[in-house]
Enzyme design. Structure first.
Site, PDB file in Angstrom:
ATOM      1  N   SER A 110      13.729  -6.697  -6.972  1.00 22.26           N
ATOM      2  CA  SER A 110      12.574  -6.576  -6.072  1.00 22.26           C
ATOM      3  C   SER A 110      12.118  -7.954  -5.612  1.00 22.26           C
ATOM      4  O   SER A 110      12.073  -8.901  -6.400  1.00 22.26           O
ATOM      5  CB  SER A 110      11.426  -5.883  -6.800  1.00 22.26           C
ATOM      6  N   TYR A 134      10.606  -6.444   0.683  1.00 19.34           N
ATOM      7  CA  TYR A 134       9.447  -5.927   1.409  1.00 19.34           C
ATOM      8  C   TYR A 134       9.173  -6.889   2.548  1.00 19.34           C
ATOM      9  O   TYR A 134       9.277  -8.112   2.368  1.00 19.34           O
ATOM     10  CB  TYR A 134       8.207  -5.922   0.507  1.00 19.34           C
ATOM     11  N   THR A 160      12.833  -1.550   1.585  1.00 22.82           N
ATOM     12  CA  THR A 160      12.002  -0.429   1.130  1.00 22.82           C
ATOM     13  C   THR A 160      10.945  -0.155   2.188  1.00 22.82           C
ATOM     14  O   THR A 160      10.175  -1.046   2.558  1.00 22.82           O
ATOM     15  CB  THR A 160      11.367  -0.758  -0.236  1.00 22.82           C
ATOM     16  N   LYS A 213      15.518   2.270   1.698  1.00 23.18           N
ATOM     17  CA  LYS A 213      14.958   2.998   0.538  1.00 23.18           C
ATOM     18  C   LYS A 213      13.602   3.580   0.902  1.00 23.18           C
ATOM     19  O   LYS A 213      12.707   2.867   1.382  1.00 23.18           O
ATOM     20  CB  LYS A 213      14.807   2.021  -0.634  1.00 23.18           C
ATOM     21  N   HIS A 237       9.211   6.577  -4.078  1.00 22.75           N
ATOM     22  CA  HIS A 237       8.662   5.411  -4.781  1.00 22.75           C
ATOM     23  C   HIS A 237       8.087   5.819  -6.146  1.00 22.75           C
ATOM     24  O   HIS A 237       7.075   5.291  -6.606  1.00 22.75           O
ATOM     25  CB  HIS A 237       7.559   4.764  -3.930  1.00 22.75           C
ATOM     26  N   ASP A 268      16.173   8.609  -6.250  1.00 23.80           N
ATOM     27  CA  ASP A 268      15.444   8.365  -7.494  1.00 23.80           C
ATOM     28  C   ASP A 268      14.173   9.191  -7.530  1.00 23.80           C
ATOM     29  O   ASP A 268      13.859   9.920  -6.595  1.00 23.80           O
ATOM     30  CB  ASP A 268      15.191   6.867  -7.736  1.00 23.80           C
ATOM     31  N   GLY A 269      13.478   9.093  -8.662  1.00 24.71           N
ATOM     32  CA  GLY A 269      12.245   9.842  -8.867  1.00 24.71           C
ATOM     33  C   GLY A 269      12.341  10.729 -10.085  1.00 24.71           C
ATOM     34  O   GLY A 269      12.890  11.827 -10.021  1.00 24.71           O
TER      35      GLY A 269
HETATM   36  C1  FNR Z   1       8.435   0.501  -8.526  1.00 23.74           C
HETATM   37  N1  FNR Z   1       9.168   0.776  -7.362  1.00 23.74           N
HETATM   38  C2  FNR Z   1       9.474  -0.256  -6.496  1.00 23.74           C
HETATM   39  N2  FNR Z   1      10.291  -0.023  -5.434  1.00 23.74           N
HETATM   40  C3  FNR Z   1      10.657  -1.025  -4.617  1.00 23.74           C
HETATM   41  O1  FNR Z   1      11.428  -0.791  -3.675  1.00 23.74           O
HETATM   42  N3  FNR Z   1      10.176  -2.298  -4.825  1.00 23.74           N
HETATM   43  C4  FNR Z   1       9.347  -2.606  -5.848  1.00 23.74           C
HETATM   44  O2  FNR Z   1       8.952  -3.758  -6.020  1.00 23.74           O
HETATM   45  C5  FNR Z   1       8.940  -1.546  -6.711  1.00 23.74           C
HETATM   46  N4  FNR Z   1       8.096  -1.776  -7.759  1.00 23.74           N
HETATM   47  C6  FNR Z   1       7.885  -0.790  -8.709  1.00 23.74           C
HETATM   48  C7  FNR Z   1       7.143  -1.074  -9.856  1.00 23.74           C
HETATM   49  C8  FNR Z   1       7.006  -0.110 -10.856  1.00 23.74           C
HETATM   50  C9  FNR Z   1       6.247  -0.437 -12.100  1.00 23.74           C
HETATM   51  C10 FNR Z   1       7.586   1.165 -10.682  1.00 23.74           C
HETATM   52  C11 FNR Z   1       7.487   2.215 -11.754  1.00 23.74           C
HETATM   53  C12 FNR Z   1       8.278   1.453  -9.531  1.00 23.74           C
HETATM   54  C13 FNR Z   1       9.790   2.090  -7.171  1.00 23.74           C
HETATM   55  C14 FNR Z   1      11.139   2.170  -7.889  1.00 23.74           C
HETATM   56  O3  FNR Z   1      12.072   1.340  -7.279  1.00 23.74           O
HETATM   57  C15 FNR Z   1      11.685   3.604  -7.886  1.00 23.74           C
HETATM   58  O4  FNR Z   1      11.742   4.090  -6.564  1.00 23.74           O
HETATM   59  C16 FNR Z   1      10.879   4.563  -8.744  1.00 23.74           C
HETATM   60  O5  FNR Z   1      10.403   3.924  -9.897  1.00 23.74           O
HETATM   61  C17 FNR Z   1      11.731   5.753  -9.155  1.00 23.74           C
HETATM   62  O6  FNR Z   1      11.025   6.662  -9.906  1.00 23.74           O
HETATM   63  P1  FNR Z   1      11.010   6.683 -11.519  1.00 23.74           P
HETATM   64  O7  FNR Z   1      12.414   6.489 -11.994  1.00 23.74           O
HETATM   65  O8  FNR Z   1      10.114   5.552 -11.946  1.00 23.74           O
HETATM   66  O9  FNR Z   1      10.417   7.997 -11.839  1.00 23.74           O
END
Ligand code: FNR
Length: 359
Positions: A110, A134, A160, A213, A237, A268-269
């Site tokens: 990230s 981002y 994203t 994404k 997300h 994901d998710g």
């Molecule tokens: C994220 N996610 C996320 N996505 C992204 O594209 N850039 C980011 O910086 C972040 N930061 C982030 C922080 C935290 C603490 C979480 C839990 C999630 C989203 C992540 O990439 C992903 O899409 C989700 O976490 C998937 O769902 P699950 O596996 O957490 O249920």
């Protein structure tokens, strides 16, 4: 104690993670937006899929391998991009990169995470990984970030696109908690005006594979294909952005159909178990992203715990494939799954029911 003995089952990352984290960081990781309906639906949607196993086939050798952006992996799992990893483990973004390299999975770093691209790349020299950006600044900002990532050897760029506005994450708001990355990186208006035309311009300028994404519909998946995007990443997300969305895997079949094998399809998710990965692969995914489970393993024991988490996911997936009567993900198709009534257990419980019983 070696990681194999320390973590025998996946739920064993949860309590050590919780013990190591402050309440604020725990809630930042685990929470979702507003009513957390999207967050709950991620697990509920996985729970609403049952298997249709085939039997009496030779499944003595099962291969869990796959490819992500053309790179061979031992398990088609992406350590999903997570911001503020430095609040979870002292190594920050270096830990998942090292774990992915050691095990043979993929890491997406990230842009809202420390240390930066170069230092993380140097943590696993030569190992392919993906940079997630981002749009938090003007063209110069974007050019600077992409060219640095390319120079550092990242093999693909992930944009994203589901964060035009930051979700109202009420666990954080109610505590007046602001994460490290938001304190330093809160220029969201650049992301809010970023459009398909800007994606097309970036694609002309940079010759490396792109992943988008945050895709949730067949309509947007079709635009990705028209733009020649190499990776279409279905994601809400982790339920942290728009509330009242579909579960991640609910949106997968329409996206996979729209993409029609013209790009890789990630999802994901709520993915917490090997069987979850198998369900997604049967419904047309080419890889699965793991967010919170990765964060829990990292917080419990850094890179070594993430390697162990990947081993456990692989073991579960291997057994599920074998018991379904197939020897690889490639043999799966939607006939191996069927819609069913979910048990209705809440989020963490539905993945790890034994936790509640004190195991
Ligand atoms: C994220 N996610 C996320 N996505 C992204 O594209 N850039 C980011 O910086 C972040 N930061 C982030 C922080 C935290 C603490 C979480 C839990 C999630 C989203 C992540 O990439 C992903 O899409 C989700 O976490 C998937 O769902 P699950 O596996 O957490 O249920």
């Amino acid at each position: 104690m070696r990681e194999e003995q320390q973590y025998a089952v996946l739920h064993e990352f949860v309590r050590p993670a919780q013990a190591n984290l402050s309440r604020a960081t725990w809630d930042y990781i685990m929470g979702g937006a507003e009513t957390e309906t999207t967050l709950e639906r991620n697990r509920r949607a996985l729970d609403a899929i049952a298997f249709r196993p085939r039997v009496l086939r030779n499944v003595e050798k099962v291969d869990t391998g796959g490819t992500i952006m053309g790179q061979k992996v031992k398990l088609p799992v992406i350590l999903a991009p997570i911001g503020s990893l430095q609040d979870m483990t002292p190594e920050g973004g270096k830990a998942p990169t090292r774990a992915a390299a050691e095990f043979g999975a993929m890491h997406m770093l990230s842009s809202a995470c420390a240390p930066g691209v170069e230092e993380v790349a140097a943590a696993a020299p030569g190992y392919p990984k993906i940079y997630q950006l981002y749009i938090r600044g003007d063209q110069k900002y974007v050019d600077d970030h992409i060219s640095r990532a390319m120079k550092a050897g990242y093999v693909a760029l992930c944009l994203t696109v589901d964060l035009d506005y930051y979700g109202r994450r009420e666990r954080d708001l109610a505590k007046r908690y602001v994460t490290t990355s938001r304190r330093t990186n809160a220029l969201e208006h650049y992301q809010a005006r970023f459009s398909w035309a800007d994606v097309a311009k970036l694609r002309k300028r940079y010759k490396l594979p792109f992943i988008i994404k945050g895709i949730a519909t067949a309509e947007d998946a079709r635009i990705c294909v028209e733009e020649g995007i190499e990776g279409v990443y279905v994601s809400n997300h982790g339920g942290r952005q728009l509330d009242h969305g579909l579960g991640g895997i609910d949106a997968l079949p329409e996206v996979a159909a729209a993409v029609n094998r013209k790009a890789e399809v990630m999802v994901d998710g709520g993915f917490m178990r090997g069987a979850d990965i198998v369900k997604a692969m049967a419904l047309g995914a080419t890889a699965v992203g793991v967010g919170r489970l990765q964060a829990l393993a990292l917080s419990a024991g850094g890179a070594a715990a993430v390697v162990r988490m990947l081993e456990l996911l692989q073991d579960e997936a291997m057994r599920a494939l074998g018991m379904l009567g197939v020897t690889s993900f490639a043999e799966l198709d939607p006939s191996y799954v069927k819609a069913t009534t979910p048990l209705g257990r809440p989020w963490l419980d539905s993945a790890f029911p034994l936790l509640k019983e004190g195991y």
